[in-house]
Motif scaffolding. Sequence first.
Motif, PDB file in Angstrom:
ATOM      1  N   LEU A 149       0.809  -1.213   0.000  1.00  0.00           N
ATOM      2  CA  LEU A 149       0.000   0.000   0.000  1.00  0.00           C
ATOM      3  C   LEU A 149       0.849   1.272   0.000  1.00  0.00           C
ATOM      4  N   THR A 150       2.087   1.168   0.462  1.00  0.00           N
ATOM      5  CA  THR A 150       2.960   2.342   0.481  1.00  0.00           C
ATOM      6  C   THR A 150       3.136   2.927  -0.920  1.00  0.00           C
ATOM      7  N   ASP A 151       3.228   2.066  -1.919  1.00  0.00           N
ATOM      8  CA  ASP A 151       3.419   2.519  -3.295  1.00  0.00           C
ATOM      9  C   ASP A 151       2.135   2.490  -4.117  1.00  0.00           C
ATOM     10  N   TYR A 152       1.073   1.949  -3.535  1.00  0.00           N
ATOM     11  CA  TYR A 152      -0.177   1.810  -4.289  1.00  0.00           C
ATOM     12  C   TYR A 152      -0.911   3.142  -4.388  1.00  0.00           C
ATOM     13  N   GLU A 153      -1.461   3.412  -5.554  1.00  0.00           N
ATOM     14  CA  GLU A 153      -2.340   4.559  -5.758  1.00  0.00           C
ATOM     15  C   GLU A 153      -3.567   4.076  -6.508  1.00  0.00           C
ATOM     16  N   GLY A 154      -4.729   4.421  -5.993  1.00  0.00           N
ATOM     17  CA  GLY A 154      -5.951   3.977  -6.639  1.00  0.00           C
ATOM     18  C   GLY A 154      -7.058   3.747  -5.637  1.00  0.00           C
ATOM     19  N   PRO A 155      -8.121   3.060  -6.046  1.00  0.00           N
ATOM     20  CA  PRO A 155      -9.284   2.847  -5.170  1.00  0.00           C
ATOM     21  C   PRO A 155      -9.041   1.754  -4.145  1.00  0.00           C
ATOM     22  N   LEU A 156      -9.623   1.924  -2.978  1.00  0.00           N
ATOM     23  CA  LEU A 156      -9.581   0.931  -1.899  1.00  0.00           C
ATOM     24  C   LEU A 156     -10.999   0.782  -1.367  1.00  0.00           C
ATOM     25  N   CYS A 157     -11.545  -0.414  -1.440  1.00  0.00           N
ATOM     26  CA  CYS A 157     -12.934  -0.643  -1.039  1.00  0.00           C
ATOM     27  C   CYS A 157     -13.033  -0.908   0.464  1.00  0.00           C
ATOM     28  N   ILE A 158     -13.882  -0.148   1.143  1.00  0.00           N
ATOM     29  CA  ILE A 158     -14.107  -0.322   2.580  1.00  0.00           C
ATOM     30  C   ILE A 158     -15.574  -0.097   2.885  1.00  0.00           C
ATOM     31  N   SER A 159     -15.997  -0.526   4.048  1.00  0.00           N
ATOM     32  CA  SER A 159     -17.323  -0.160   4.547  1.00  0.00           C
ATOM     33  C   SER A 159     -17.272   1.301   4.984  1.00  0.00           C
ATOM     34  N   PRO A 160     -18.262   2.127   4.633  1.00  0.00           N
ATOM     35  CA  PRO A 160     -18.199   3.558   4.978  1.00  0.00           C
ATOM     36  C   PRO A 160     -18.099   3.830   6.470  1.00  0.00           C
ATOM     37  N   ARG A 161     -18.609   2.931   7.305  1.00  0.00           N
ATOM     38  CA  ARG A 161     -18.551   3.157   8.750  1.00  0.00           C
ATOM     39  C   ARG A 161     -17.129   3.026   9.285  1.00  0.00           C
ATOM     40  N   TYR A 162     -16.222   2.402   8.498  1.00  0.00           N
ATOM     41  CA  TYR A 162     -14.851   2.208   8.948  1.00  0.00           C
ATOM     42  C   TYR A 162     -13.868   3.194   8.321  1.00  0.00           C
ATOM     43  N   GLU A 163     -14.362   4.277   7.724  1.00  0.00           N
ATOM     44  CA  GLU A 163     -13.450   5.172   7.008  1.00  0.00           C
ATOM     45  C   GLU A 163     -12.392   5.763   7.930  1.00  0.00           C
TER      46      GLU A 163
END
Length: 290
Positions: free
Chosen positions: A186-200
């Motif tokens: 994730l340190t080098d990753y750029e882009g979308p990450l899917c999560i539950s909105p309550r855990y933002e």
Amino acid sequence: MTTIRVAVPRKGRPLEVVLDRLAAVAGIEELADTIISTLRYEKAVTKDRQTAGEDVYDRLLTYSGTDRYTPEYTLLRDTRPGYPRRIVFDSLCVDLGEYDLQLVGREEPFRALRKHAFALGFDSADLVLEEVVGIESEPLSSLDQLNDRIDPHDTDVRVVEGLGDTVDHTLLSTPDVATAPDRSFLTDYEGPLCISPRYERLVRAVLGSDVMEGISFRYPGGREEEAAIASVGIGVYLAVTGSTARDHGLEVGERLFPSETVLLENPAERNDAVTSVVDLLRGEISAAAR
């Protein structure tokens, strides 16, 4: 006899683990089993997996007693469309010898402690992260770090210890994105990450602000979380064994942070009795020794 009130969840895994802890330290195994089985049955009724022979009010009358050492239940009125009322835990007194421990059901025990309504309580570590833990550049990876991240101007409440019912917030991905996703990826990753909105906010704290640069959140939008992560390519979700994730073709990566029931204390409300009860709940003394 001195009564110590403790805020506890009204239902679900967090309440069950609290009852298991009390069964171990105060010898209420049979009573704890009765409460757990009753609430599991009522959950099954709510989800149409069981058919109740009695009206909900008749069942409520059958379950609850007038003696303070008998569990009391109440009806939770769910405001979500299509969800019926559900019988949940309300209160119980446990005899600890010198003290009575009164378990009081609350929808949000952590917030009750923040308002100084209780000195002690149990709740999910997730809620502590979501409400009061500061987001810093360094990631948060263990329960031991929680108290250091709480702003003392925000709340007096502190985490005493976890109860060991760990389900981890885990990094999941499709094989084309990563075969063993971890923090370094994730340190080098750029882009979308899917999560539950309550855990933002929780995810931001767990990953750290530096890692979050270049990452944008996507949400399931009513879909099953694992299916949504599979469509996005990478995401964070709760995982026990990871079998459901694998059923969706996902790689199970690093376990980022434990979602665990924790014992909470508001030190501003502490006295000698509360300190003794904390020692008992941590297993440092037994009720029989009191």
